[in-house]
Enzyme design. Sequence first.
Site, PDB file in Angstrom:
ATOM      1  N   THR A  71       0.796  -1.284  -0.059  1.00 64.95           N
ATOM      2  CA  THR A  71       0.020   0.148   0.060  1.00 64.95           C
ATOM      3  C   THR A  71       0.850   1.286  -0.118  1.00 64.95           C
ATOM      4  O   THR A  71       0.794   2.145  -0.651  1.00 64.95           O
ATOM      5  CB  THR A  71      -0.971   0.091   1.068  1.00 64.95           C
ATOM      6  OG1 THR A  71      -1.685  -1.180   1.293  1.00 64.95           O
ATOM      7  CG2 THR A  71      -1.807   1.239   1.172  1.00 64.95           C
ATOM      8  N   THR A  74      12.372   5.859  12.087  1.00 66.28           N
ATOM      9  CA  THR A  74      13.398   4.784  12.384  1.00 66.28           C
ATOM     10  C   THR A  74      13.040   3.361  11.738  1.00 66.28           C
ATOM     11  O   THR A  74      11.901   2.974  11.869  1.00 66.28           O
ATOM     12  CB  THR A  74      13.197   4.590  13.966  1.00 66.28           C
ATOM     13  OG1 THR A  74      13.467   5.871  14.489  1.00 66.28           O
ATOM     14  CG2 THR A  74      14.538   3.556  14.592  1.00 66.28           C
ATOM     15  N   CYS A 106      -9.981  -6.270   1.174  1.00 67.39           N
ATOM     16  CA  CYS A 106     -10.641  -5.147   1.083  1.00 67.39           C
ATOM     17  C   CYS A 106     -12.169  -4.812   0.999  1.00 67.39           C
ATOM     18  O   CYS A 106     -12.701  -4.131   1.467  1.00 67.39           O
ATOM     19  CB  CYS A 106      -9.928  -4.109   0.204  1.00 67.39           C
ATOM     20  SG  CYS A 106      -8.104  -4.328  -0.006  1.00 67.39           S
TER      21      CYS A 106
HETATM   22  C1  LIG Z   1      -1.899  -7.212  -0.707  1.00 69.36           C
HETATM   23  C2  LIG Z   1      -1.785  -6.428  -1.798  1.00 69.36           C
HETATM   24  C3  LIG Z   1      -1.387  -4.985  -1.743  1.00 69.36           C
HETATM   25  C4  LIG Z   1      -1.192  -4.262  -0.577  1.00 69.36           C
HETATM   26  O1  LIG Z   1       0.025  -4.759   0.205  1.00 69.36           O
HETATM   27  P1  LIG Z   1       0.182  -4.623   1.846  1.00 69.36           P
HETATM   28  O2  LIG Z   1       1.379  -4.793   1.946  1.00 69.36           O
HETATM   29  O3  LIG Z   1      -0.907  -5.470   2.373  1.00 69.36           O
HETATM   30  O4  LIG Z   1      -0.149  -3.100   1.922  1.00 69.36           O
HETATM   31  C5  LIG Z   1      -1.396  -4.363  -3.071  1.00 69.36           C
HETATM   32  N1  LIG Z   1      -1.565  -4.653  -4.211  1.00 69.36           N
HETATM   33  C6  LIG Z   1      -1.905  -5.915  -4.332  1.00 69.36           C
HETATM   34  C7  LIG Z   1      -2.044  -6.447  -5.734  1.00 69.36           C
HETATM   35  C8  LIG Z   1      -1.976  -6.850  -3.276  1.00 69.36           C
HETATM   36  O5  LIG Z   1      -2.593  -8.145  -3.423  1.00 69.36           O
END
Ligand SMILES: *Cc1c(COP(=O)(O)O)cnc(C)c1O
Length: 389
Positions: A70, A233, A321
């Site tokens: 993300t 950090t 989500c």
């Molecule tokens: C899981 C996922 C994310 C988000 O990654 P996080 O490390 O959970 O924030 C973004 N893009 C795709 C395609 C994902 O499957």
Amino acid sequence: MIYLDNAASTQIHEDVLESMLPYLKEQYGNASSIHRYGRLAHKAIEKARKQIASLINADSSEILITSGGTESNNTVLMGIFRDDNSNHIVTSSIEHDAILEPCKKLTQNGFNVDYLPVDKFGTVDPSELENHLSDNTCLVSIMFGNNEVGTVQKISQIAKICNERKILFHTDAVQAVGKIPIDVKELGVDLLSISSHKLHGPKGIGALYIKNGIKIDPVILGGGQERGLRSGTENVANIVGFGQACEIAKNNLDDNMEYVAKLRDMLIEKVLDEIPEVTLNGDPKSRLPNNAHFTFLGVNGEDLIIKLDEYGIAASTGSACSVNTQRASHVLQAMGFSHEQITGSLRLTMGVFNNEKDIEQTVTSLKKIVEELRAFSPFKEKYSFGSKI
Ligand SMILES: *Cc1c(COP(=O)(O)O)cnc(C)c1O
């Protein structure tokens, strides 16, 4: 329990956990400190950076460590074009929310965003991209492998189009890194997002590949860590674990890919064979090795998941989500699915910790559950399965 939700998150590898423990206990120094605690932490981070870079054939200097997929995606969209007047972005209609939401925000701030359509398999047509590019386009972002239906895009073709026009190309490769071979140099991508917890590493850590020479504006300002690109950090234990997970993924990539794809194909074959009125969604060939996504007509996917859970099987409708936002999958909508097809969808994503017995048991349970749910389905009369029960 049989865990078939590896696209949502994965089990931490035992060696990854082991590698992290010293940094949660005695090696607690701040990587910016001059004393030996600090130097040890710094050294551990740089070793991990090499391991992460090596998995995608990048240079260590091209790896920005972030808190996950993300943040990596947000860093690209929020930080990439501050000293440029161009304000047009091209992405696809099937991206993860970690791309779509920042795009929405940018639209409010004067950017124009085009969302490329996909075909019924969830594939972006590269020539469609060409039609959308203009002198004003500053970024193209197309995901590598889709987190819901598993479709893998024609990334090198798309990258080539962008390179020829000198337009930055980013790919959200969170679902693909560590599962299929990825070489950033061969692909010609400029920016690429990775997440640790999708490849048997800890949660809350990830990386953004930034090709040498590409400038980004920092989104998080402060003490100047990560060469000023991301202050704060460093989470040394998580970074070390992430690095270890990347090394393990690299060393076993071909074997794991073959093993997981075999389980996937076995599952797909059995489900299509043994259960009536079911379709496989996503591209049948160009798909992630761990993804099987189905529609069971006349069944509610969420009921299916609850029942599967009772049978000890962890599954999902698609994206983690969608549970938070309570809306129909934008991916399946973009693929032209009807409301009924979307409702009946189920995603099963396997991993290296699954085996053939898991698949057999899942198919047996699924068959029983689907029959049971269909007996109560309001669509019973509409489909052929109505007469078979
Ligand atoms: C899981 C996922 C994310 C988000 O990654 P996080 O490390 O959970 O924030 C973004 N893009 C795709 C395609 C994902 O499957």
